[in-house]
Design a protein around this motif. Structure first.
Motif, short mmCIF file in Angstrom:
data_model
loop_
_atom_site.label_atom_id
_atom_site.label_comp_id
_atom_site.label_asym_id
_atom_site.label_seq_id
_atom_site.Cartn_x
_atom_site.Cartn_y
_atom_site.Cartn_z
N ALA A 79 41.24 46.12 47.84
CA ALA A 79 42.46 45.54 47.30
C ALA A 79 43.58 46.57 47.16
N ILE A 80 43.23 47.77 46.69
CA ILE A 80 44.24 48.82 46.49
C ILE A 80 44.82 49.27 47.83
N SER A 81 43.97 49.47 48.81
CA SER A 81 44.43 49.93 50.12
C SER A 81 45.39 48.93 50.76
N ALA A 83 47.06 46.54 49.26
CA ALA A 83 48.25 46.37 48.42
C ALA A 83 49.25 47.49 48.65
N ARG A 142 41.18 46.69 40.22
CA ARG A 142 41.91 45.44 40.34
C ARG A 142 43.24 45.52 39.59
N ALA A 145 45.65 47.56 41.71
CA ALA A 145 46.18 46.75 42.81
C ALA A 145 47.24 45.77 42.30
N THR A 149 51.29 45.58 43.40
CA THR A 149 51.93 44.35 43.91
C THR A 149 52.77 43.64 42.85
N SER A 239 44.18 42.70 54.93
CA SER A 239 45.59 42.39 54.66
C SER A 239 46.38 42.21 55.95
N ALA A 245 49.08 40.88 51.03
CA ALA A 245 48.24 41.65 50.12
C ALA A 245 48.08 40.86 48.83
N GLY A 247 46.26 41.41 45.43
CA GLY A 247 45.54 42.39 44.62
C GLY A 247 44.42 41.79 43.79
#
Length: 344
Positions: A79-81, A83, A142, A145, A149, A239, A245, A247
């Protein structure tokens, strides 16, 4: 025949073959592959395309499990990548600029490496149990992320970025080519050098490995960094494929599928010996199962239950102890030999 069935890749391969053949009952054209506009299309291609992120994450998870650890934070890293990459691209005036896309990808992967280093240091240096150390990032990731976003779903329209997870190269999905490249590099490093043996030694007995001169802490950190790196690439793929994206939902619970893929592939959760090829087969089994669920029209409310039942059956079939108990034949009882009469 007994020698073949005892090979660690036999049962995963057999299960995957059965699942693929079973799809012919519901989809007669399941094995058909067509070339349209220079691109390959078909159900088998879809399994490879949508299974590529899981394959990557499962490869990284294999390295961590081989050391006797576990990484629950890969979903958050996904999720972080995604986002970070999408937010950087969305802020650019020209989203089609290759340089801007490469910068976003590099920063996303760089942050993924930092997250892996964080996990590795917590486990190797601080001494926190792997499940707790990675659970910290699983929960906090989470939130990170969502901060990136701003709690929104970021949509982009960038052809260069779309290549990573949703476009084709030489007619084949580019995401699959990336997965093949990472698998090949990991296989060469672990099977053509001493790295694989050292990882297995650390997983078998970390203290004994340290006493004989193996730098176990560095290997532990390396395993978590590689796991996060693979998760970062998977986040870019996911994504890129949906051009957005999310998050909150990107990579949600994918760490559980990755662990299942590793176990189905024959790697023990206790650490030690591992099989990268088995992990790939396990990931393909999980993705084939998901595809089968959608094509057979299984009701959404029972999807997870159906998946759990099938995965349980697959694990039981692979278990030598279960097969020995379930399929052993009863030996016919032989009558006791009659006692010889002693002459008077």
């Amino acid at each position: 025949m007994t020698t073949i069935t005892r090979h660690r890749l036999f049962w995963p391969s057999a299960i995957l073959a059965v699942m693929l053949l079973a799809n012919l009952i519901f989809t007669p054209t399941f094995f058909r592959i067509e070339l349209k506009n220079g691109h390959l299309y078909g159900s088998l291609i879809d399994i490879l395309l949508y299974g590529a992120p899981l394959i990557l994450i499962a490869l990284g998870m294999t390295m961590v499990i081989a050391t006797g650890g576990i990484d629950l934070s890969v979903g958050a890293t996904v999720a972080i990548s995604g986002a970070l990459a999408c937010s950087i691209i969305a802020d650019q005036s020209d989203q089609e600029a290759v340089g801007g896309v490469l910068t976003a990808v590099a920063l996303a992967l760089g942050l993924s490496l930092v997250l892996g280093l964080w996990n590795g240091l917590l486990v190797a240096r601080v001494g926190i149990q792997p499940i707790i150390a990675t659970l910290i990032l699983m929960v906090a990731g989470r939130g990170i992320a969502q901060l990136i976003t701003d709690g929104q779903i970021i949509t982009i329209n960038s052809a260069p970025y779309e290549l990573i997870g949703g476009d084709y190269l030489f007619g084949f999905p580019f995401a699959v080519l990336i997965a093949v490249l990472v698998f090949t590099a990991a296989a060469v490093l672990t099977r053509r050098t001493a790295l694989g043996l050292l990882l297995e030694a650390v997983g078998g007995n970390a203290e004994a490995s340290r006493l004989v001169g193996i730098r176990a802490r560095r290997l532990l950190v390396l395993a978590y960094v590689f796991s996060a790196f693979c998760a970062g690439i998977a986040g870019l793929m996911i994504s890129s494929n949906i051009r957005a994206a999310d998050g909150n939902n990107a990579g949600l619970w994918i760490e559980l599928d990755a662990i299942l893929a590793v176990v189905i592939g024959g790697t023990s959760l206790m650490g030690g010996r591992f099989s990268l090829a088995g992990t790939v087969l396990g990931a393909l089994i999980i993705q084939t199962l998901s595809t089968t669920i959608y094509t057979t029209g299984v009701p959404p409310q029972v999807t997870l239950v159906f998946k759990a039942v099938v995965v349980t059956a697959v694990c039981l079939i692979q278990s030598p102890a279960f097969r020995a108990k379930a399929f052993r034949r009863r030996r016919p009882s032989t009558p006791a030999p009659a006692e010889a009469e002693v002459p008077a």
